[in-house]
Design a protein around this motif. Structure first.
Motif, mmCIF file in Angstrom:
data_model
loop_
_atom_site.group_PDB
_atom_site.id
_atom_site.type_symbol
_atom_site.label_atom_id
_atom_site.label_comp_id
_atom_site.label_asym_id
_atom_site.label_seq_id
_atom_site.Cartn_x
_atom_site.Cartn_y
_atom_site.Cartn_z
ATOM 1 N N HIS A 200 0.011 5.312 -9.478
ATOM 2 C CA HIS A 200 0.201 6.254 -10.600
ATOM 3 C C HIS A 200 1.620 6.094 -11.114
ATOM 4 O O HIS A 200 2.450 5.469 -10.459
ATOM 5 C CB HIS A 200 0.001 7.701 -10.119
ATOM 6 C CG HIS A 200 1.043 8.161 -9.142
ATOM 7 N ND1 HIS A 200 1.002 7.829 -7.800
ATOM 8 C CD2 HIS A 200 2.190 8.864 -9.311
ATOM 9 C CE1 HIS A 200 2.058 8.335 -7.187
ATOM 10 N NE2 HIS A 200 2.812 8.960 -8.086
ATOM 11 N N ASP B 296 4.781 8.768 -12.666
ATOM 12 C CA ASP B 296 5.054 10.198 -12.557
ATOM 13 C C ASP B 296 5.038 10.915 -13.910
ATOM 14 O O ASP B 296 5.220 12.127 -13.973
ATOM 15 C CB ASP B 296 6.384 10.439 -11.817
ATOM 16 C CG ASP B 296 6.285 10.042 -10.345
ATOM 17 O OD1 ASP B 296 5.164 9.970 -9.820
ATOM 18 O OD2 ASP B 296 7.329 9.793 -9.719
ATOM 19 N N TYR C 35 14.304 6.214 -7.721
ATOM 20 C CA TYR C 35 13.840 5.341 -8.805
ATOM 21 C C TYR C 35 14.118 6.031 -10.124
ATOM 22 O O TYR C 35 13.747 7.171 -10.350
ATOM 23 C CB TYR C 35 12.393 4.870 -8.649
ATOM 24 C CG TYR C 35 11.327 5.891 -8.397
ATOM 25 C CD1 TYR C 35 10.905 6.179 -7.110
ATOM 26 C CD2 TYR C 35 10.702 6.544 -9.464
ATOM 27 C CE1 TYR C 35 9.899 7.096 -6.877
ATOM 28 C CE2 TYR C 35 9.684 7.463 -9.246
ATOM 29 C CZ TYR C 35 9.296 7.742 -7.947
ATOM 30 O OH TYR C 35 8.313 8.656 -7.725
ATOM 31 N N HIS D 221 3.527 3.384 -8.994
ATOM 32 C CA HIS D 221 3.786 3.224 -7.569
ATOM 33 C C HIS D 221 2.641 3.848 -6.775
ATOM 34 O O HIS D 221 1.890 4.670 -7.302
ATOM 35 C CB HIS D 221 5.143 3.837 -7.177
ATOM 36 C CG HIS D 221 5.310 5.256 -7.600
ATOM 37 N ND1 HIS D 221 5.857 5.638 -8.804
ATOM 38 C CD2 HIS D 221 4.982 6.408 -6.981
ATOM 39 C CE1 HIS D 221 5.867 6.949 -8.909
ATOM 40 N NE2 HIS D 221 5.330 7.456 -7.818
HETATM 41 FE FE LIG Z 1 4.837 9.452 -7.727
#
Ligand SMILES: [Fe+2]
Ligand SMILES: O=C(O)CCC(=O)C(=O)O
Length: 270
Positions: free
Chosen positions: A156, A158, A216, A225
């Motif tokens: 997915h 974010d 990240y 990720h």
């Molecule tokens: Fe995530």
């Protein structure tokens, strides 16, 4: 409404002073029901230069940083106690194969509606004292994920509710996180789908050891990720932090029984 970082840190310092002087009223002023357990006290971190912890460079990914042993085993124990403090059980929601506890507001809304719990402000203070976030990038929302092995999290990204700066502290167990280019697929974070063999080869993998900090930001935030559904991870030649995480290509790494991730995000841009 963005969190006032200075006020947050001042409140945390005041609470620590009160706790250290044995003032139970002061100790109880922490910002959530997690205050019922012993407060999480963190030594200030030394300033670090993120350039020394850049693990994305060798995969051509900007904004991927891994800091090993960011917290001590004692701090890890204290944070885990805070995560499970009395009153927190009702915060957990099942999401596919993991459980998630949210603090700061509803994940899908950009509104920040409650102060962070004390274990999170302590961790955040440690992150701030290391000089790796500033007033513009400091998180104001925290999610705690609980993965009982072999649980992972589907590929997915974010999404755009958050600003592109994420900091993740790993506790309890290890996991290998894969990163792929963003192919435009929906930001489904529903754990119905594993990161299986049909996934293309990741552009980078990061082995998340207990007590480490992963950041990240920027380009790396734009990648998808995920964490595979398995008990044992195998480091491949894509594992960009192999040396610092102490593994060689082909090594097997046990997950451990339960891994927690404390995921710091920032809602609202600017
Ligand atoms: Fe995530
Ligand atoms: O557990 C982790 O380290 C990753 C969690 C994650 O990707 C998320 O909560 O969006």
């Amino acid at each position: 409404m963005p969190v006032d970082m200075k006020a947050l840190l001042a409140r945390e310092r005041e609470r620590r002073r009160a706790a250290a002087s044995g003032d139970p009223a002061g100790a109880a002023t922490a910002s959530s029901s997690a205050a019922a357990t012993a407060p999480v006290v963190m030594a200030p971190r030394a300033k670090i230069s993120l350039r020394d912890f850049d693990v994305g460079e060798r995969a051509g990914v900007r904004g991927l940083h891994y800091v090993p042993d960011f917290i001590s085993p004692d701090e890890e124990r204290a944070v885990l106690a805070g995560i499970h403090a009395p009153g927190t059980e009702s915060r957990w929601v099942r999401s596919g194969r993991r459980r998630v506890a949210n603090y700061g507001g509803v994940p899908s809304s950009s509104e920040v509606t409650e102060p962070l719990p004390q274990f999170a402000t302590s961790l955040l203070e440690a992150i701030a004292s290391a000089g790796i976030v500033n007033e513009r990038t400091a998180p104001n929302h925290v999610l705690v994920n609980e993965y009982v092995a072999p649980a992972g999290i589907s590929p997915h990204n974010d999404g755009d509710v958050y600003a592109p700066h994420v900091a993740i502290v790993t506790l309890g167990g290890a996991a290998l996180m894969d990163f792929w280019p963003n192919d435009g697929s929906v930001t489904a974070d529903d754990d119905r789908r594993d990161c299986d063999e049909r996934e293309p080869t990741p552009i980078a993998q990061v082995l998340l050891r207990p007590r480490s900090l992963l950041l990240y930001t920027g380009d790396a935030y734009g990648l998808r990720h995920g964490i595979r559904h398995r008990d044992v991870d195998v480091a491949t030649d894509r594992c960009v932090n192999a040396a610092v995480a102490g593994v060689e290509i082909g090594d097997e790494v046990e997950r451990g029984r339960v891994r927690y991730s404390v995921v710091f995000v920032r809602k609202g841009h600017g």
